[in-house]
Structure formats: C-alpha cells, structure tokens
Motif scaffolding. Structure first.
Motif, PDB file in Angstrom:
ATOM      1  N   ASP A 167       8.497   6.854  -4.751  1.00 50.57           N
ATOM      2  CA  ASP A 167       9.186   7.561  -5.786  1.00 50.57           C
ATOM      3  C   ASP A 167       9.890   6.805  -6.468  1.00 50.57           C
ATOM      4  OD1 ASP A 167       8.294  10.332  -4.651  1.00 50.57           O
ATOM      5  OD2 ASP A 167       9.061   9.564  -2.648  1.00 50.57           O
ATOM      6  N   LYS A 206       7.693   6.719 -14.901  1.00 53.99           N
ATOM      7  CA  LYS A 206       6.088   6.518 -14.960  1.00 53.99           C
ATOM      8  C   LYS A 206       5.656   7.599 -15.632  1.00 53.99           C
ATOM      9  CE  LYS A 206       2.073   5.220 -12.396  1.00 53.99           C
ATOM     10  NZ  LYS A 206       1.529   4.725 -11.237  1.00 53.99           N
ATOM     11  N   HIS A 242       3.348   0.721  -8.083  1.00 56.81           N
ATOM     12  CA  HIS A 242       3.865   1.225  -6.898  1.00 56.81           C
ATOM     13  C   HIS A 242       4.122   2.624  -6.846  1.00 56.81           C
ATOM     14  CE1 HIS A 242       4.045  -2.914  -5.741  1.00 56.81           C
ATOM     15  NE2 HIS A 242       4.014  -2.758  -4.572  1.00 56.81           N
ATOM     16  N   LEU A 243       4.444   3.400  -7.941  1.00 52.79           N
ATOM     17  CA  LEU A 243       4.885   4.574  -8.084  1.00 52.79           C
ATOM     18  C   LEU A 243       4.011   5.774  -8.417  1.00 52.79           C
ATOM     19  CD1 LEU A 243       7.682   4.000 -10.896  1.00 52.79           C
ATOM     20  CD2 LEU A 243       7.790   3.790  -8.451  1.00 52.79           C
ATOM     21  N   VAL A 244       4.386   6.988  -7.819  1.00 54.16           N
ATOM     22  CA  VAL A 244       3.758   8.231  -7.932  1.00 54.16           C
ATOM     23  C   VAL A 244       3.779   8.509  -9.361  1.00 54.16           C
ATOM     24  CG1 VAL A 244       3.990   9.162  -5.680  1.00 54.16           C
ATOM     25  CG2 VAL A 244       5.791   9.459  -7.304  1.00 54.16           C
ATOM     26  N   ASN A 268       2.129   4.999  -2.234  1.00 52.80           N
ATOM     27  CA  ASN A 268       2.939   5.380  -3.463  1.00 52.80           C
ATOM     28  C   ASN A 268       4.355   5.748  -3.071  1.00 52.80           C
ATOM     29  OD1 ASN A 268       0.493   5.086  -4.995  1.00 52.80           O
ATOM     30  ND2 ASN A 268      -0.075   7.315  -4.403  1.00 52.80           N
ATOM     31  N   CYS A 314      11.114   2.549  -7.475  1.00 56.47           N
ATOM     32  CA  CYS A 314      11.299   1.246  -7.292  1.00 56.47           C
ATOM     33  C   CYS A 314      12.509   0.656  -8.122  1.00 56.47           C
ATOM     34  CB  CYS A 314      10.029   0.270  -8.001  1.00 56.47           C
ATOM     35  SG  CYS A 314      10.060  -1.402  -7.848  1.00 56.47           S
ATOM     36  N   ASP A 354       0.799  -1.276  -0.020  1.00 51.23           N
ATOM     37  CA  ASP A 354      -0.028  -0.003  -0.044  1.00 51.23           C
ATOM     38  C   ASP A 354       1.125   1.183   0.059  1.00 51.23           C
ATOM     39  OD1 ASP A 354      -2.502  -1.683   0.079  1.00 51.23           O
ATOM     40  OD2 ASP A 354      -2.528  -1.427   2.191  1.00 51.23           O
TER      41      ASP A 354
END
Length: 246
Positions: free
Chosen positions: A104, A244, A132-134, A102, A106, A100
């Motif tokens: 910056d 992303k 998982h990323l913002v 977000n 991975c 769970d």
C-alpha cells in the motif's frame, strides 16, 4: 569525484553512530504521517530502513513492514533491536531489488533517494517503488531542499554532538553544475578518529516531480515537515506524496 559508490558503504561505515546522527524526536510524527496513508494492517515497504528508526514503530502499530537495505551492518543493528523480525528486511540494492507481493505504501526518508548518484538511476528507483505498489498505492519521499547547499561556493563545516564523548565534524563541498554534494564525516571520540565521504545527487522539487511522472507516479501533496506544514522558501527539506495510477 562522482563515480559509482558501493550502495552499502554509507551504512557499513556509520552504522555505529547512525542513531546519534538522526535522533528519534520526530519519529512519532513520521510514523503518524505514514500510517495515515495506509489501511489498518496494510503492507508497507521502506527503501533503506537502516536500524529501523521508522520501520519498527510502524510494525508496532500493526502494519506489515518490509525493507530493502544495502548495508549488512545496518541489518545487523536492526536485528539487534528487532530480534523477532517484526520488520522483514532483506539485503539488496533498492534501485533494482524486488520483494514479492503488493504494498500500500513505499517510503524513502532521510534523503536516502539522493544517495543514488545518477538521475537515471533515481528514476529507476522511483519506478521500482511504483512496481511494489497496489493500484492507487502511495510513495513518500523525504529529501533535503537544496537551495542552501546549491549556493555554496567553498567548503563549509558543520558540527554534530553525537554523545557526551563523541563529536562529528562534517565538511561539506558542492558541485553545483552537477548537483552533487559531498560530506566528509569525521567521527571523533574515545581516543579515535574515523572518516567517511558521503556523496549525494540532489534534485529540486519540480525535478523530482518530473522523475516521478516518468516512473508512473503523480504528485498528491507536498509539505515542509511531517506535521504537514506548507513548503515555503527557506525550508530545510520537502516531503512529497505520490500516487500510482489505478
């Protein structure tokens, strides 16, 4: 020979010698590189943190570090080194497990992505990393440049000196049609011998870029090393930064 493999089998088999296999002499450069991509105090997640070689120094730099690790034995070793749980590691298959919140950044280092043996599942892992990323967050992949292995036509032997009383013999075999590499690790020491067969499915840099694009990621940079040297023929690995979309 390329059937499915228990995701935690590698770590469970080699946890006791893993830190000897991958010494820490380049850890500072790795941490500096990754930290430069993250705002101060930012959140990062590692897929396959192992014993914490990279994750622990990042946490000591003030980042909020999480990890998804398939091997129970690796998590045990990490918690021995990190009794205060500064790295928040959970056991799971990082090709599908979600944390769970977000992040910056991975990152997947040490060829860990290639230990997923199916190209579609590798794409799913990259898609999971992006999830998982913002917006605008980064994914960093460190992988072996496969040219040397791809041209092997017969088994070859490599030797690693793990400790004064411990030796690892690696017998390497390649199925170039299916881009599969097999390493039989034989650890010899203290009057005993143990073996484990590691399988990996390698990808070429342009192929990895295509898989990343299918996962919603765009290439930002590519290097041959953590010092940002350019990738040239003969490099042993390649390090790629993806972004992303906003």
């Amino acid at each position: 020979m390329s059937g499915p493999m228990n995701p935690g089998a590698y770590g469970d088999a080699l946890a006791d010698v893993y830190d000897f296999m991958y010494p820490h002499h380049e850890t500072a450069d790795t941490v500096s590189f990754l930290g430069s991509l993250v705002p101060e105090g930012g959140r990062v997640v590692e897929f396959g943190p192992g014993t914490g070689r990279v994750a622990l120094p990042l946490a000591q730099e003030g980042f909020s570090v999480h990890g998804i690790e398939a091997s129970a034995r690796m998590i045990e070793k990490l918690r021995e080194r990190d009794p205060e749980s500064t790295v928040k590691a959970v056991q799971g298959d990082f090709s599908e497990h979600l944390i769970d919140g977000n992040f910056d950044l991975c990152y997947i280092v040490c060829n860990t992505l290639f230990m997923i043996l199916d190209s579609e599942q590798q794409i799913e892992t990259l898609r999971n990393a992006a999830a998982h990323l913002v917006p605008g967050g980064r994914v960093v992949i460190e992988a072996a440049e496969p040219s040397y292995f791809h041209q092997l036509t017969k088994p070859t032997l490599q030797t690693r000196h793990l400790a004064p009383d411990k030796l690892m013999l690696d017998t390497i075999m390649v199925d170039s049609v299916n881009q599969m590499l097999y390493e039989v690790h034989a650890v010899i020491g203290s009057g005993s011998v143990s073996t484990f067969t590691e399988a990996s499915r390698y990808a070429w840099p342009n192929e990895l870029d295509l898989m990343a694009r299918l996962a919603g990621l765009t290439k930002v940079d590519r290097f041959a090393d953590w010092d940002r040297s350019p990738l040239r023929p003969g490099a042993e690995r390649y390090i790629t930064v993806y972004r992303k979309a906003d």
